[in-house]
Write an enzyme that holds these catalytic residues in place. Structure first.
Site, PDB file in Angstrom:
ATOM      1  N   THR A 268       2.932  64.292  20.112  1.00 25.69           N
ATOM      2  CA  THR A 268       2.784  63.343  18.999  1.00 25.69           C
ATOM      3  C   THR A 268       1.324  62.935  18.829  1.00 25.69           C
ATOM      4  O   THR A 268       0.812  62.906  17.708  1.00 25.69           O
ATOM      5  CB  THR A 268       3.618  62.089  19.275  1.00 25.69           C
ATOM      6  N   PHE A 397       6.008  54.288  15.201  1.00 20.42           N
ATOM      7  CA  PHE A 397       6.360  54.219  16.619  1.00 20.42           C
ATOM      8  C   PHE A 397       7.788  53.713  16.827  1.00 20.42           C
ATOM      9  O   PHE A 397       8.137  53.242  17.903  1.00 20.42           O
ATOM     10  CB  PHE A 397       5.355  53.340  17.369  1.00 20.42           C
ATOM     11  N   CYS A 404       8.472  52.874  20.805  1.00 17.07           N
ATOM     12  CA  CYS A 404       7.613  53.661  21.691  1.00 17.07           C
ATOM     13  C   CYS A 404       6.949  52.774  22.747  1.00 17.07           C
ATOM     14  O   CYS A 404       6.212  51.846  22.412  1.00 17.07           O
ATOM     15  CB  CYS A 404       6.535  54.348  20.854  1.00 17.07           C
TER      16      CYS A 404
HETATM   17 MN1  MNH Z   1       6.372  57.587  21.802  1.00 22.71          MN
HETATM   18  C1  MNH Z   1       9.609  56.469  21.804  1.00 22.71           C
HETATM   19  C2  MNH Z   1       6.486  57.864  18.374  1.00 22.71           C
HETATM   20  C3  MNH Z   1       3.073  58.486  21.769  1.00 22.71           C
HETATM   21  C4  MNH Z   1       6.347  57.604  25.221  1.00 22.71           C
HETATM   22  N1  MNH Z   1       7.784  57.248  20.358  1.00 22.71           N
HETATM   23  C5  MNH Z   1       9.066  56.743  20.569  1.00 22.71           C
HETATM   24  C6  MNH Z   1       9.717  56.565  19.300  1.00 22.71           C
HETATM   25  C7  MNH Z   1       8.835  56.973  18.334  1.00 22.71           C
HETATM   26  C8  MNH Z   1       7.623  57.387  18.999  1.00 22.71           C
HETATM   27  C9  MNH Z   1       9.073  57.000  16.836  1.00 22.71           C
HETATM   28  C10 MNH Z   1      11.128  56.020  19.070  1.00 22.71           C
HETATM   29  C11 MNH Z   1      12.140  57.150  19.007  1.00 22.71           C
HETATM   30  C12 MNH Z   1      13.557  56.710  18.694  1.00 22.71           C
HETATM   31  O1  MNH Z   1      13.789  55.594  18.228  1.00 22.71           O
HETATM   32  O2  MNH Z   1      14.448  57.532  18.904  1.00 22.71           O
HETATM   33  N2  MNH Z   1       5.044  58.131  20.329  1.00 22.71           N
HETATM   34  C13 MNH Z   1       5.287  58.162  18.997  1.00 22.71           C
HETATM   35  C14 MNH Z   1       4.061  58.559  18.307  1.00 22.71           C
HETATM   36  C15 MNH Z   1       3.102  58.718  19.270  1.00 22.71           C
HETATM   37  C16 MNH Z   1       3.725  58.444  20.550  1.00 22.71           C
HETATM   38  C17 MNH Z   1       3.941  58.752  16.806  1.00 22.71           C
HETATM   39  C18 MNH Z   1       1.646  59.108  19.156  1.00 22.71           C
HETATM   40  C19 MNH Z   1       0.949  59.079  18.051  1.00 22.71           C
HETATM   41  N3  MNH Z   1       4.960  58.005  23.229  1.00 22.71           N
HETATM   42  C20 MNH Z   1       3.646  58.267  23.016  1.00 22.71           C
HETATM   43  C21 MNH Z   1       2.945  58.312  24.269  1.00 22.71           C
HETATM   44  C22 MNH Z   1       3.881  58.069  25.252  1.00 22.71           C
HETATM   45  C23 MNH Z   1       5.143  57.867  24.596  1.00 22.71           C
HETATM   46  C24 MNH Z   1       1.451  58.577  24.428  1.00 22.71           C
HETATM   47  C25 MNH Z   1       3.682  57.970  26.734  1.00 22.71           C
HETATM   48  C26 MNH Z   1       2.555  57.701  27.348  1.00 22.71           C
HETATM   49  N4  MNH Z   1       7.748  57.161  23.234  1.00 22.71           N
HETATM   50  C27 MNH Z   1       7.534  57.258  24.596  1.00 22.71           C
HETATM   51  C28 MNH Z   1       8.736  56.876  25.299  1.00 22.71           C
HETATM   52  C29 MNH Z   1       9.695  56.539  24.320  1.00 22.71           C
HETATM   53  C30 MNH Z   1       9.027  56.726  23.024  1.00 22.71           C
HETATM   54  C31 MNH Z   1       8.914  56.872  26.825  1.00 22.71           C
HETATM   55  C32 MNH Z   1      11.115  56.041  24.545  1.00 22.71           C
HETATM   56  C33 MNH Z   1      11.073  54.533  24.715  1.00 22.71           C
HETATM   57  C34 MNH Z   1      12.450  53.933  24.986  1.00 22.71           C
HETATM   58  O3  MNH Z   1      13.419  54.284  24.320  1.00 22.71           O
HETATM   59  O4  MNH Z   1      12.502  53.097  25.873  1.00 22.71           O
END
Ligand code: MNH
Length: 459
Positions: A268, A397, A404
């Site tokens: 992402t 996010f 996220c």
């Molecule tokens: Mn990320 C959940 C987008 C970077 C770790 N992330 C989500 C969700 C979105 C998302 C949208 C929710 C999904 C859902 O509702 O089903 N994340 C992003 C975007 C970026 C991103 C657009 C960068 C730009 N994410 C990151 C990074 C990490 C990370 C960097 C770790 C270091 N994300 C997660 C985790 C979850 C998540 C872990 C799940 C959280 C949960 O449900 O508790």
């Protein structure tokens, strides 16, 4: 059941499947349903997908008192790989709350200060491999190496050597294959009679999955017995018990979390960085403003690295990123299910039903963003222009409790990396290049090549 608006051309057996290529599915659904209104459905064999495309309905689905996260088939399929890790856990699985509570401190400000140095180091390694002779580079694979190194080193202090090895570390292709298998399984889950096909896919992936599992299990047991303490995500999960319940994550649960962070934590951010560089190369006036900001914050030395506290001062660079994630949110959607029977725009929903928030459409809703919603304009995110805008209509996010956990991490990393690149280089693209997006779990620009030329210092 009720039939929602949908694009014309539906077939009796396959539904709306015809013409839906997996690597452009989101974009095809967007284009086909441009006139379907704020809520519409697509049917693939027997599986119905309900999509929400307006800011208003997105905001309604984000009401945590009425809706919660759902796992659409693509996420259910990912559970083969990431089990009950944070991203793929059902809301009521005990390991979600446990891992969430244990890991939240790893994403606070003091923790981020530790990752800052790791992020700077990854940029140094990127700069080592960038050509300076005017040759163009393919942007997305480079950004993927960079974000992969950053997350692997911060999550479990592991160096994949992405910038120094001639071939990627075997972990990387194994992970890509395992993820691709998950996606195919998800796509097939609604195809009647696909049992054998799915079994064959699982079997073909078994070796890759076994390699990933054994490498991580070894790493975990080494850390457990070796007495090495690292303040990384792995260290927290191994050493800490829940402050109230005293519970701990099992080794298998820890492996699921590591895989989750590797996957969620790099593609992402890599897509966001690559797309931001594309927009900057296309908009020289925006690029010039961003460069002026990096000069103001970092000074004239092209080797200057931002201190931790300087990163949030790069406000315009941040707006470039916000606007990039508006037009092409690299995680293009998330699913919501009602806590109790309810209606959404007249459509009846019961617990177990779900709707997908289609972010690239929600983020281009002219009722929220105005008639120029398709245009790239970072200043939309100026505080004075954001005031009065519908809340909960910008959700790159995700939302609520399951939003996220890595948001601050991703934003700090992306602003830092962009600032370092823009401070040092001018960007030029091929004027004939038409932005094409490849979809896996995430969105990524395809065949994007840019020339990065060291900036001529001002006299
Ligand atoms: Mn990320 C959940 C987008 C970077 C770790 N992330 C989500 C969700 C979105 C998302 C949208 C929710 C999904 C859902 O509702 O089903 N994340 C992003 C975007 C970026 C991103 C657009 C960068 C730009 N994410 C990151 C990074 C990490 C990370 C960097 C770790 C270091 N994300 C997660 C985790 C979850 C998540 C872990 C799940 C959280 C949960 O449900 O508790």
């Amino acid at each position: 059941g009720q039939v929602l608006p949908h694009a014309p051309g539906r077939r009796r057996l396959v539904g709306d499947l015809a013409g839906l290529a997996p690597e452009t599915a989101v974009q095809t659904i967007m284009a086909r349903n441009a006139a379907s209104g704020p809520i519409f459905e697509q049917r693939i064999f027997r599986q119905k997908f309900v999509f929400v495309a307006s800011g208003e309905l997105c905001a309604e689905l984000c009401d945590e008192s009425r809706f919660e996260k759902a796992l659409p088939p693509a996420l259910v399929a990912l559970r083969d790989f990431a089990g009950d890790g944070l991203f793929t856990a059902y809301n009521d699985e005990p390991n979600w709350q446990l891992a969430h509570d244990l890991l939240l401190p790893a994403f606070t400000r003091p923790a981020m200060q530790r990752y800052h140095g790791v992020m700077l180091q990854a940029v140094r390694e990127l700069f080592e491999v960038l050509p300076t002779d005017g040759r163009s580079v393919e942007v997305a694979p480079l950004m993927t190496k960079l974000t992969m190194e950053t997350i692997a080193r911060t999550a479990f202090s592991h160096d994949f050597g992405s910038f120094t090895r001639p071939e990627p570390h075997p972990f990387v292709p194994a992970m890509v294959t395992a993820l691709e298998t998950g996606r195919r399984l998800g796509a097939l889950s609604s195809l009647p009679g696909s049992f054998l096909l799915r079994r064959r896919l699982r079997r073909r992936n078994a070796g890759h999955q076994a390699y990933l599992d054994s490498m991580l299990d070894e790493l975990i047991s080494e850390r457990r017995t070796g007495g090495r303490h690292e303040p990384d995500l792995l260290g927290i999960m191994l050493e800490q018990a829940h402050p109230e319940t005293g519970e701990r994550l099992s080794d298998r649960a820890i492996r699921y979390q590591i895989l989750t962070f590797l996957v969620a934590g790099h593609e992402t951010t890599s897509g966001a960085l690559s797309l931001a560089l594309h927009h900057l190369a296309r908009h020289p006036e925006v690029l010039a403003r961003a460069q002026a900001e990096t000069d103001a914050v970092l000074g004239p030395d092209p080797d200057a690295e931002p201190a931790f506290e300087q990163v949030p001062r790069l406000r315009f660079v941040r707006r470039v990123l916000d606007e990039t994630l508006r037009l092409w949110p690299t995680a293009p959607g998330f699913a919501r299910t009602p806590r109790e029977a309810t209606t959404l725009a007249g459509y009846r929903m019961r617990p177990g039903d779900w709707a997908l928030v289609l972010l690239p459409m929600v983020h281009r809703d002219p009722d929220v963003w105005g008639p120029d919603a398709e245009a790239f304009d970072p200043d939309r995110f100026l505080p004075e222009r954001s005031r009065g805008r519908l809340k909960h209509a910008y959700k790159p996010f995700g939302t609520g409790e399951r939003a996220c956990i890595g948001r601050q991490f991703a934003l700090h990393e992306a602003v830092l990396v962009l600032a370092r690149i823009l401070h040092r280089f001018d960007l030029t693209g091929d004027p004939a290049y038409q932005l094409r997006i490849t979809e896996r779990l995430t969105l990524m620009p395809r065949d994007l090549r840019l020339v990065l030329r060291p900036r001529v210092p001002a006299p």
